[in-house]
Structures are given as structure tokens and as C-alpha cells.
Design a protein around this motif. Structure first.
Motif, PDB file in Angstrom:
ATOM      1  N   ILE A 112      46.225  49.833 128.431  1.00  0.00           N
ATOM      2  CA  ILE A 112      45.795  50.805 127.424  1.00  0.00           C
ATOM      3  C   ILE A 112      44.930  50.119 126.373  1.00  0.00           C
ATOM      4  O   ILE A 112      43.904  50.648 125.940  1.00  0.00           O
ATOM      5  CB  ILE A 112      47.011  51.470 126.771  1.00  0.00           C
ATOM      6  CG1 ILE A 112      47.824  52.220 127.822  1.00  0.00           C
ATOM      7  CG2 ILE A 112      46.581  52.418 125.660  1.00  0.00           C
ATOM      8  CD1 ILE A 112      49.111  52.816 127.289  1.00  0.00           C
ATOM      9  N   ALA A 113      45.344  48.923 125.953  1.00  0.00           N
ATOM     10  CA  ALA A 113      44.592  48.208 124.914  1.00  0.00           C
ATOM     11  C   ALA A 113      43.179  47.873 125.381  1.00  0.00           C
ATOM     12  O   ALA A 113      42.207  48.031 124.618  1.00  0.00           O
ATOM     13  CB  ALA A 113      45.342  46.932 124.532  1.00  0.00           C
ATOM     14  N   ASN A 114      43.027  47.430 126.613  1.00  0.00           N
ATOM     15  CA  ASN A 114      41.693  47.103 127.130  1.00  0.00           C
ATOM     16  C   ASN A 114      40.818  48.345 127.226  1.00  0.00           C
ATOM     17  O   ASN A 114      39.615  48.310 126.909  1.00  0.00           O
ATOM     18  CB  ASN A 114      41.810  46.437 128.498  1.00  0.00           C
ATOM     19  CG  ASN A 114      42.311  45.013 128.401  1.00  0.00           C
ATOM     20  OD1 ASN A 114      42.150  44.355 127.381  1.00  0.00           O
ATOM     21  ND2 ASN A 114      42.944  44.531 129.463  1.00  0.00           N
ATOM     22  N   ALA A 115      41.409  49.467 127.675  1.00  0.00           N
ATOM     23  CA  ALA A 115      40.642  50.714 127.766  1.00  0.00           C
ATOM     24  C   ALA A 115      40.217  51.181 126.379  1.00  0.00           C
ATOM     25  O   ALA A 115      39.073  51.626 126.181  1.00  0.00           O
ATOM     26  CB  ALA A 115      41.472  51.780 128.466  1.00  0.00           C
ATOM     27  N   LEU A 116      41.132  51.084 125.412  1.00  0.00           N
ATOM     28  CA  LEU A 116      40.804  51.498 124.047  1.00  0.00           C
ATOM     29  C   LEU A 116      39.755  50.586 123.425  1.00  0.00           C
ATOM     30  O   LEU A 116      38.910  51.048 122.649  1.00  0.00           O
ATOM     31  CB  LEU A 116      42.071  51.500 123.186  1.00  0.00           C
ATOM     32  CG  LEU A 116      43.075  52.617 123.458  1.00  0.00           C
ATOM     33  CD1 LEU A 116      44.325  52.433 122.610  1.00  0.00           C
ATOM     34  CD2 LEU A 116      42.454  53.984 123.170  1.00  0.00           C
ATOM     35  N   TYR A 117      39.794  49.301 123.766  1.00  0.00           N
ATOM     36  CA  TYR A 117      38.791  48.383 123.212  1.00  0.00           C
ATOM     37  C   TYR A 117      37.384  48.808 123.629  1.00  0.00           C
ATOM     38  O   TYR A 117      36.455  48.831 122.804  1.00  0.00           O
ATOM     39  CB  TYR A 117      39.077  46.954 123.682  1.00  0.00           C
ATOM     40  CG  TYR A 117      38.119  45.937 123.105  1.00  0.00           C
ATOM     41  CD1 TYR A 117      38.397  45.308 121.901  1.00  0.00           C
ATOM     42  CD2 TYR A 117      36.918  45.619 123.756  1.00  0.00           C
ATOM     43  CE1 TYR A 117      37.519  44.377 121.361  1.00  0.00           C
ATOM     44  CE2 TYR A 117      36.035  44.693 123.224  1.00  0.00           C
ATOM     45  CZ  TYR A 117      36.340  44.085 122.030  1.00  0.00           C
ATOM     46  OH  TYR A 117      35.468  43.187 121.482  1.00  0.00           O
ATOM     47  N   THR A 118      37.237  49.157 124.893  1.00  0.00           N
ATOM     48  CA  THR A 118      35.922  49.593 125.378  1.00  0.00           C
ATOM     49  C   THR A 118      35.483  50.872 124.685  1.00  0.00           C
ATOM     50  O   THR A 118      34.316  51.004 124.264  1.00  0.00           O
ATOM     51  CB  THR A 118      35.981  49.824 126.904  1.00  0.00           C
ATOM     52  OG1 THR A 118      36.405  48.608 127.540  1.00  0.00           O
ATOM     53  CG2 THR A 118      34.621  50.230 127.441  1.00  0.00           C
ATOM     54  N   ALA A 119      36.410  51.822 124.550  1.00  0.00           N
ATOM     55  CA  ALA A 119      36.071  53.090 123.904  1.00  0.00           C
ATOM     56  C   ALA A 119      35.801  52.893 122.417  1.00  0.00           C
ATOM     57  O   ALA A 119      34.839  53.458 121.868  1.00  0.00           O
ATOM     58  CB  ALA A 119      37.207  54.092 124.114  1.00  0.00           C
ATOM     59  N   TYR A 120      36.635  52.104 121.751  1.00  0.00           N
ATOM     60  CA  TYR A 120      36.468  51.883 120.311  1.00  0.00           C
ATOM     61  C   TYR A 120      35.162  51.172 119.993  1.00  0.00           C
ATOM     62  O   TYR A 120      34.538  51.415 118.957  1.00  0.00           O
ATOM     63  CB  TYR A 120      37.642  51.057 119.778  1.00  0.00           C
ATOM     64  CG  TYR A 120      38.908  51.848 119.548  1.00  0.00           C
ATOM     65  CD1 TYR A 120      39.026  53.171 119.991  1.00  0.00           C
ATOM     66  CD2 TYR A 120      40.003  51.286 118.895  1.00  0.00           C
ATOM     67  CE1 TYR A 120      40.181  53.888 119.792  1.00  0.00           C
ATOM     68  CE2 TYR A 120      41.167  52.001 118.686  1.00  0.00           C
ATOM     69  CZ  TYR A 120      41.242  53.301 119.139  1.00  0.00           C
ATOM     70  OH  TYR A 120      42.402  54.005 118.930  1.00  0.00           O
ATOM     71  N   GLU A 121      34.753  50.270 120.871  1.00  0.00           N
ATOM     72  CA  GLU A 121      33.499  49.542 120.637  1.00  0.00           C
ATOM     73  C   GLU A 121      32.310  50.491 120.629  1.00  0.00           C
ATOM     74  O   GLU A 121      31.353  50.288 119.876  1.00  0.00           O
ATOM     75  CB  GLU A 121      33.324  48.464 121.700  1.00  0.00           C
ATOM     76  CG  GLU A 121      32.203  47.482 121.415  1.00  0.00           C
ATOM     77  CD  GLU A 121      32.150  46.379 122.452  1.00  0.00           C
ATOM     78  OE1 GLU A 121      31.639  45.290 122.124  1.00  0.00           O
ATOM     79  OE2 GLU A 121      32.605  46.602 123.584  1.00  0.00           O
ATOM     80  N   ARG A 122      32.402  51.549 121.420  1.00  0.00           N
ATOM     81  CA  ARG A 122      31.296  52.515 121.497  1.00  0.00           C
ATOM     82  C   ARG A 122      31.290  53.476 120.317  1.00  0.00           C
ATOM     83  O   ARG A 122      30.227  53.889 119.856  1.00  0.00           O
ATOM     84  CB  ARG A 122      31.391  53.295 122.801  1.00  0.00           C
ATOM     85  CG  ARG A 122      31.187  52.431 124.050  1.00  0.00           C
ATOM     86  CD  ARG A 122      31.354  53.256 125.317  1.00  0.00           C
ATOM     87  NE  ARG A 122      31.162  52.446 126.517  1.00  0.00           N
ATOM     88  CZ  ARG A 122      31.332  52.893 127.755  1.00  0.00           C
ATOM     89  NH1 ARG A 122      31.704  54.168 127.956  1.00  0.00           N
ATOM     90  NH2 ARG A 122      31.144  52.088 128.785  1.00  0.00           N
TER      91      ARG A 122
END
Length: 266
Positions: A112-122
Motif C-alpha cells: 500500500i505504501a509503495n502504491a501511495l508513494y507513486t500516487a502522492y508524487e503525482r
């Protein structure tokens, strides 16, 4: 005789479990130095570690408190109506939805953290308090739904029906009837959401790449590398970070017991 033996065994187990907590408090009151050389009792206690901890980690404690409070509010705001809807619908799709909620609890946090990192970066939510609140809600909301639905299944339908007869709409009946009756389960779900957020380390480590937003769990982790000769400050920070959770657990223990078993008896 057997009861006395059980009591003694229980006390011994309790002492073993509480010893790390005692040693944490003891080390926080010792003069600066390695915890291995600390005495068993703080014969010459000093609060210098607490002063240093408040000076250097006080902001991180406030950040964690804001994130935890925001997580509780958002989790309950989403989970409560969802739980009530799932308790009222009589459909096989409800079971499928509950299964999906349970499966979501089994997903490793790092995924979940890795997926959120990608989304949050955008979308620009990295290194932000709202971003950490939303991330922590990924743990708080599913658990709160399960706790609240279990209790709301035991609510007599006649209560809501009586409110509807008196002219209340669905929303008003939900707010005026369902929420007050569900106080115990709401407190239970809110407390666990707070604890999930307060003790979070994975999301804090993954979703903050700068020092502007730093929860206390991450602060303690980074503190270890710079304060290896000042363990009293490290332990004082740990004690301070444990106080809110202890206070809430003690204050809400009767609500937790009632909320946890409230849906077991109809």
C-alpha cells in the motif's frame, strides 16, 4: 492452593511483560550514557532527558497528534455510514463486500505504501499531513467498518422505524438515533484508528522524504542514530510518545469492552 498458584504465575508473567516499560522509564531518568550501564533503580533521577526530548521532539509529537486526530475523524466519517448501510442491506453482495474488506486488511502495508508513494508524487501529497492521514485511514476504515457493523446489526429496527413515523428522514434518524446508541462502538473504532495512526512507522518512513513533516515514530528512529550516547533522551521520547495511548486506553477501557462485545449478543 491452585488459585494462589495461578495468581503467582499471572503476576510473574505480568512482571515480565511490563519490565521493558519499567526499564524505559528507568533509563529515561538516568544520566546520559548507555542503558546497559544504568542502575536498576534511578537513585539520582534527572529530567534532563525529558527536557531535551521536548525541545527536539516536541514538534514531532504534535505532528503525530494532528495526524492521529485527523485519521480518527476521517475514518469514522467514512466507516460509520458504510457500516450502517452494510448492516441494513440484506443481499449476498454484502457478504462479498465484507470479504473484500477483510482481504484489504491482509494486504501488506509496504504494498500500500509503495502504491501511495507513486500516487502522492503525482498529486503532490508527499511530505504532507493530509497524505499521512489518508494513508493511515487505509488501516483504520476497514477495521472500523467491521466493528461498527457488528454492533449495528444488533440495533432494533423498530427504533429507526419509530423515528421515521415521527417524520424524521433517513439521515436525521441515523444521526439522532443510530449514532447515540452506537457510542461505545464508535469510541472503540475511533480509539483503534488513533492507535493505528499513532504507532505508524511504515507510511511515515515511505511517504515523507523531507524533514518538514515528521511523526514521532520516525523521529525516534532518526534519533537513534544521533543520540547513541544520550539514551535518556531517546527513552524519554519513547515515554512521552506512550503517554497519549496509555491515557486513552485507561479512559476508554469500559467503552472498549462494551463496544467490542456489543454485537455479540442480540
Amino acid at each position: 492452593m491452585k488459585r494462589t498458584a495461578y495468581a503467582v504465575i499471572g503476576v510473574l508473567i505480568l512482571c515480565v511483560m511490563l519490565f521493558p516499560v519499567y526499564w524505559m522509564v528507568n533509563a529515561s531518568l538516568q544520566p546520559s550514557g548507555n542503558t546497559l550501564t544504568a542502575g536498576f533503580l534511578p537513585l539520582h533521577p534527572t529530567f534532563a532527558g525529558y527536557k531535551r526530548a521536548l525541545d527536539e521532539q516536541g514538534g514531532n509529537l504534535v505532528t503525530s497528534m494532528i495526524i492521529a486526530a485527523g485519521t480518527v475523524v476521517l475514518s469514522l466519517a467514512i466507516a460509520t455510514p458504510c457500516a450502517y448501510a452494510l448492516s441494513q442491506f440484506r443481499s449476498r453482495w454484502v457478504s462479498i463486500g465484507l470479504l473484500a474488506i477483510l482481504i484489504s486488511q491482509m494486504i501488506p502495508g509496504i504494498v500500500i505504501a509503495n502504491a501511495l508513494y507513486t500516487a502522492y508524487e503525482r498529486i503532490g501529497l508527499l511530505n504532507s499531513i493530509p497524505g499521512l492521514i489518508v494513508a493511515n485511514c487505509s488501516s483504520g476504515i476497514p477495521f472500523a467498518i467491521l466493528i461498527l457493523r457488528s454492533f449495528m446489526l444488533s440495533l432494533p429496527p423498530s427504533l429507526v422505524e419509530a423515528a421515521r413515523v415521527d417524520g424524521a428522514g433517513l439521515f436525521r434518524a441515523f444521526v439522532a438515533i443510530v449514532l447515540p446508541i452506537s457510542k461505545n462502538s464508535l469510541i472503540t473504532a475511533g480509539l483503534f484508528s488513533f492507535l493505528f495512526s499513532w504507532s505508524d512507522f511504515l507510511f511515515a518512513l515511505t511517504l515523507t522524504t523531507k524533514g518538514g513533516v515528521r511523526p514521532v515514530t520516525l523521529g525516534i528512529y532518526q534519533y537513534l542514530g544521533t543520540q547513541v550516547q544520550n539514551w535518556n533522551a531517546v527513552m524519554a521520547t519513547a515515554v512521552l510518545s506512550a503517554i497519549p495511548a496509555i491515557v486513552l486506553l485507561v479512559a476508554a477501557q469500559k467503552y472498549i469492552a462494551a463496544g467490542a462485545i456489543g454485537g455479540a449478543v442480540k
